[in-house]
Design an enzyme around this catalytic site. Structure first.
Site, PDB file in Angstrom:
ATOM      1  N   HIS A   1       8.307  30.127 -10.836  1.00  0.00           N
ATOM      2  CA  HIS A   1       7.235  29.832 -11.784  1.00  0.00           C
ATOM      3  C   HIS A   1       6.624  31.081 -12.405  1.00  0.00           C
ATOM      4  O   HIS A   1       5.502  31.032 -12.902  1.00  0.00           O
ATOM      5  CB  HIS A   1       6.135  29.011 -11.088  1.00  0.00           C
ATOM      6  CG  HIS A   1       6.612  27.666 -10.642  1.00  0.00           C
ATOM      7  ND1 HIS A   1       5.962  26.934  -9.667  1.00  0.00           N
ATOM      8  CD2 HIS A   1       7.677  26.916 -11.010  1.00  0.00           C
ATOM      9  CE1 HIS A   1       6.604  25.796  -9.466  1.00  0.00           C
ATOM     10  NE2 HIS A   1       7.663  25.767 -10.270  1.00  0.00           N
TER      11      HIS A   1
ATOM     12  N   CYS B   1       3.810  37.768 -25.308  1.00  0.00           N
ATOM     13  CA  CYS B   1       3.212  37.486 -26.629  1.00  0.00           C
ATOM     14  C   CYS B   1       3.726  36.144 -27.167  1.00  0.00           C
ATOM     15  O   CYS B   1       4.940  35.904 -27.200  1.00  0.00           O
ATOM     16  CB  CYS B   1       3.594  38.602 -27.603  1.00  0.00           C
ATOM     17  SG  CYS B   1       3.103  38.228 -29.293  1.00  0.00           S
TER      18      CYS B   1
HETATM   19  C1  BV8 Z   1       9.724  21.060 -16.028  1.00  0.00           C
HETATM   20  C2  BV8 Z   1       2.535  28.067 -12.457  1.00  0.00           C
HETATM   21  C3  BV8 Z   1      11.404  20.419 -17.544  1.00  0.00           C
HETATM   22  C4  BV8 Z   1       1.304  28.376 -13.169  1.00  0.00           C
HETATM   23  C5  BV8 Z   1       2.892  25.735 -11.873  1.00  0.00           C
HETATM   24  C6  BV8 Z   1       5.606  14.741 -17.477  1.00  0.00           C
HETATM   25  C7  BV8 Z   1       5.700  15.656 -18.520  1.00  0.00           C
HETATM   26  C8  BV8 Z   1       6.261  16.933 -18.338  1.00  0.00           C
HETATM   27  C9  BV8 Z   1       6.742  17.300 -17.096  1.00  0.00           C
HETATM   28  C10 BV8 Z   1       6.628  16.374 -16.081  1.00  0.00           C
HETATM   29  C11 BV8 Z   1       6.078  15.118 -16.237  1.00  0.00           C
HETATM   30  N1  BV8 Z   1       6.103  14.472 -15.041  1.00  0.00           N
HETATM   31  C12 BV8 Z   1       6.662  15.279 -14.116  1.00  0.00           C
HETATM   32  C13 BV8 Z   1       6.989  16.428 -14.733  1.00  0.00           C
HETATM   33  C14 BV8 Z   1       7.607  17.570 -14.136  1.00  0.00           C
HETATM   34  C15 BV8 Z   1       6.489  18.531 -13.752  1.00  0.00           C
HETATM   35  C16 BV8 Z   1       5.969  18.098 -12.387  1.00  0.00           C
HETATM   36  O1  BV8 Z   1       6.668  18.214 -11.402  1.00  0.00           O
HETATM   37  N2  BV8 Z   1       4.734  17.550 -12.350  1.00  0.00           N
HETATM   38  C17 BV8 Z   1       4.220  17.089 -11.067  1.00  0.00           C
HETATM   39  C18 BV8 Z   1       2.754  17.458 -10.929  1.00  0.00           C
HETATM   40  C19 BV8 Z   1       4.461  15.600 -10.979  1.00  0.00           C
HETATM   41  N3  BV8 Z   1       7.127  19.828 -13.667  1.00  0.00           N
HETATM   42  C20 BV8 Z   1       7.123  20.624 -14.734  1.00  0.00           C
HETATM   43  O2  BV8 Z   1       6.504  20.404 -15.762  1.00  0.00           O
HETATM   44  C21 BV8 Z   1       7.984  21.866 -14.575  1.00  0.00           C
HETATM   45  N4  BV8 Z   1       8.812  21.994 -15.737  1.00  0.00           N
HETATM   46  O3  BV8 Z   1       9.876  20.057 -15.376  1.00  0.00           O
HETATM   47  O4  BV8 Z   1      10.454  21.375 -17.154  1.00  0.00           O
HETATM   48  C22 BV8 Z   1      10.689  19.528 -18.525  1.00  0.00           C
HETATM   49  C23 BV8 Z   1      10.312  20.074 -19.740  1.00  0.00           C
HETATM   50  C24 BV8 Z   1       9.667  19.246 -20.652  1.00  0.00           C
HETATM   51  C25 BV8 Z   1       9.382  17.892 -20.328  1.00  0.00           C
HETATM   52  C26 BV8 Z   1       9.744  17.389 -19.061  1.00  0.00           C
HETATM   53  C27 BV8 Z   1      10.379  18.214 -18.151  1.00  0.00           C
HETATM   54  C28 BV8 Z   1       7.112  23.107 -14.491  1.00  0.00           C
HETATM   55  C29 BV8 Z   1       6.430  23.118 -13.128  1.00  0.00           C
HETATM   56  C30 BV8 Z   1       5.713  24.448 -12.933  1.00  0.00           C
HETATM   57  C31 BV8 Z   1       4.273  24.290 -13.279  1.00  0.00           C
HETATM   58  N5  BV8 Z   1       3.583  25.547 -12.947  1.00  0.00           N
HETATM   59  N6  BV8 Z   1       2.301  26.896 -11.640  1.00  0.00           N
HETATM   60  C32 BV8 Z   1       0.197  28.693 -12.221  1.00  0.00           C
HETATM   61  O5  BV8 Z   1       0.447  29.019 -11.043  1.00  0.00           O
HETATM   62  O6  BV8 Z   1      -0.943  28.608 -12.684  1.00  0.00           O
HETATM   63  S1  BV8 Z   1       2.769  24.497 -10.732  1.00  0.00           S
HETATM   64  C33 BV8 Z   1       1.804  24.920  -9.406  1.00  0.00           C
HETATM   65  O7  BV8 Z   1       2.135  23.937  -8.410  1.00  0.00           O
HETATM   66  C34 BV8 Z   1       2.114  26.257  -8.730  1.00  0.00           C
HETATM   67  O8  BV8 Z   1       3.254  26.924  -9.240  1.00  0.00           O
HETATM   68  C35 BV8 Z   1       2.425  25.851  -7.312  1.00  0.00           C
HETATM   69  O9  BV8 Z   1       3.247  26.760  -6.724  1.00  0.00           O
HETATM   70  C36 BV8 Z   1       3.068  24.549  -7.553  1.00  0.00           C
HETATM   71  C37 BV8 Z   1       3.274  23.699  -6.354  1.00  0.00           C
HETATM   72  O10 BV8 Z   1       2.032  23.636  -5.655  1.00  0.00           O
HETATM   73  P1  BV8 Z   1       2.071  24.093  -4.121  1.00  0.00           P
HETATM   74  O11 BV8 Z   1       2.581  25.492  -4.055  1.00  0.00           O
HETATM   75  O12 BV8 Z   1       2.805  23.075  -3.330  1.00  0.00           O
HETATM   76  O13 BV8 Z   1       0.547  24.141  -3.754  1.00  0.00           O
HETATM   77  P2  BV8 Z   1      -0.357  22.890  -3.315  1.00  0.00           P
HETATM   78  O14 BV8 Z   1      -1.779  23.326  -3.382  1.00  0.00           O
HETATM   79  O15 BV8 Z   1       0.074  21.659  -4.063  1.00  0.00           O
HETATM   80  O16 BV8 Z   1       0.043  22.668  -1.791  1.00  0.00           O
HETATM   81  C38 BV8 Z   1      -0.281  23.660  -0.847  1.00  0.00           C
HETATM   82  C39 BV8 Z   1       0.204  23.146   0.488  1.00  0.00           C
HETATM   83  O17 BV8 Z   1      -0.031  24.170   1.462  1.00  0.00           O
HETATM   84  C40 BV8 Z   1      -0.526  21.912   0.955  1.00  0.00           C
HETATM   85  O18 BV8 Z   1       0.436  20.927   1.344  1.00  0.00           O
HETATM   86  C41 BV8 Z   1      -1.326  22.402   2.190  1.00  0.00           C
HETATM   87  O19 BV8 Z   1      -1.367  21.414   3.196  1.00  0.00           O
HETATM   88  C42 BV8 Z   1      -0.502  23.559   2.635  1.00  0.00           C
HETATM   89  N7  BV8 Z   1      -1.229  24.601   3.367  1.00  0.00           N
HETATM   90  C43 BV8 Z   1      -2.542  24.945   3.269  1.00  0.00           C
HETATM   91  N8  BV8 Z   1      -2.802  25.973   4.118  1.00  0.00           N
HETATM   92  C44 BV8 Z   1      -1.626  26.291   4.734  1.00  0.00           C
HETATM   93  C45 BV8 Z   1      -0.630  25.419   4.263  1.00  0.00           C
HETATM   94  N9  BV8 Z   1       0.642  25.469   4.685  1.00  0.00           N
HETATM   95  C46 BV8 Z   1       0.944  26.401   5.620  1.00  0.00           C
HETATM   96  N10 BV8 Z   1       0.041  27.286   6.114  1.00  0.00           N
HETATM   97  C47 BV8 Z   1      -1.247  27.257   5.701  1.00  0.00           C
HETATM   98  N11 BV8 Z   1      -2.128  28.133   6.213  1.00  0.00           N
HETATM   99 ZN    ZN Z   2       3.813  40.204 -30.310  1.00  0.00          ZN
END
Ligand code: BV8
Ligand code: ZN
Length: 257
Positions: A125, A133
């Site tokens: 990501h 840009c």
């Molecule tokens: C794509 C970067 C093809 C920026 C991020 C409708 C329209 C368009 C797309 C979609 C759609 N429906 C679904 C999609 C696909 C979509 C998607 O998956 N949506 C989800 C929400 C349903 N994906 C996309 O859009 C991807 N691109 O599919 O392109 C496409 C193109 C056009 C049209 C369709 C498809 C792009 C996905 C990337 C988005 N960017 N971030 C930024 O960081 O600001 S996502 C963001 O979530 C972060 O990158 C993060 O890494 C990622 C996942 O989150 P997690 O890392 O899992 O973090 P979270 O808080 O959720 O969980 C933390 C966990 O840790 C918890 O379970 C907790 O219990 C645990 N924890 C806590 N403490 C600890 C621990 N574990 C261990 N030890 C601890 N101490």
């Molecule tokens: Zn430029």
């Protein structure tokens, strides 16, 4: 989350077997950086708690309100500046040196794996240190740009955006390819600190399972992946990864003695 809640002990069978795995693939999420003091996305104190993902991490959110989105990343970059690698990041960097084949894939954009010494990190990501840009596509890691208070502009006049992958945007093709190949070829897959909700990253563990790998999930919470895992190590990334690496190390030492 207080660590005394969890026993953090490895199942005996896993302690025995861990060294037999030759190609290890690890997918990390925000949870591994929680122990570095970075808020996760979907936890109760998570980054999204105040906003929904679409409100901030998407191109049209940026086009609608560039200053708000930039400010959010600026805040995260400031917090990151004061953070250091956690025990989990460090354990993975050690494991990479010990294992014959080790692929680290991360959804995180914080660069903490590299800071911990991991050499071969596949970022799905993007990275918070990079800016791109909107107009001419040129990239900059210049700290003046990265830490600028207001949306900075390129010499061509275009706006800079954070060099991360937003919702609805394609992931870097080559990195995704490499991650999928590793998931197909590994014999042990670890999903660490991710809620397994964001695709295509969240598809990687299933690919590994389809190709016969053993799946370990490390997460204090139950996720949609938990029922599919051979082992759910319910607790914190740092504690469990340290245990896994020391089990691996002692087995290697024993086998070579
Ligand atoms: C794509 C970067 C093809 C920026 C991020 C409708 C329209 C368009 C797309 C979609 C759609 N429906 C679904 C999609 C696909 C979509 C998607 O998956 N949506 C989800 C929400 C349903 N994906 C996309 O859009 C991807 N691109 O599919 O392109 C496409 C193109 C056009 C049209 C369709 C498809 C792009 C996905 C990337 C988005 N960017 N971030 C930024 O960081 O600001 S996502 C963001 O979530 C972060 O990158 C993060 O890494 C990622 C996942 O989150 P997690 O890392 O899992 O973090 P979270 O808080 O959720 O969980 C933390 C966990 O840790 C918890 O379970 C907790 O219990 C645990 N924890 C806590 N403490 C600890 C621990 N574990 C261990 N030890 C601890 N101490
Ligand atoms: Zn430029």
């Amino acid at each position: 989350m207080s660590s005394e809640k969890f026993s953090h002990a490895l199942p005996r069978e896993l302690t025995q077997d861990i060294v037999k795995y030759r190609h290890i693939c690890v997918l990390t999420g925000a949870g591994i950086s929680a122990e570095s003091g970075l808020a996760t996305f979907r936890g109760k104190d998570g980054l999204w708690a105040k906003f929904r993902p679409e409100e901030l991490a998407s191109l049209d959110a940026f086009m609608r309100n560039s200053e708000l989105v930039w400010e959010w990343y600026q805040h995260r970059r400031q917090v990151l500046r004061a953070s250091k690698a956690s025990a989990g990041h460090l354990a993975l960097a050690v494991w990479e040196q010990l294992a014959s084949e080790f692929t680290l894939v991360t959804q995180n954009v914080d660069g903490l794996h590299q800071l911990a010494g991991s050499r071969n990190v596949i970022e799905l990501h993007g990275n918070l240190q990079v800016n791109r840009c909107l107009n001419c596509g040129s990239e900059s890691t210049d700290v003046e740009i990265t830490f600028s208070e207001r949306v900075p502009h390129c010499h061509c006049g275009g706006k800079f955006r954070p060099g991360v992958v937003w919702f609805g945007e394609m992931l870097p093709e080559a990195n995704l390819e490499r991650a999928m190949t590793a998931a197909e070829n590994c014999d042990l897959f670890l999903s660490v600190g991710t809620s397994s909700q964001v695709y295509p990253a969240a598809a990687l563990p299933a690919i590994a399972l389809d190709h016969g790998a053993i799946l370990i999930e490390i997460n204090p919470e139950v996720t949609s992946l938990t029922p599919l895992a051979h082992y759910h190590l319910q607790g914190e990334a740092g504690a469990y990864l340290r245990l896994l690496v020391s089990a691996y190390e002692s087995k290697i030492a024993h086998d070579h003695s």
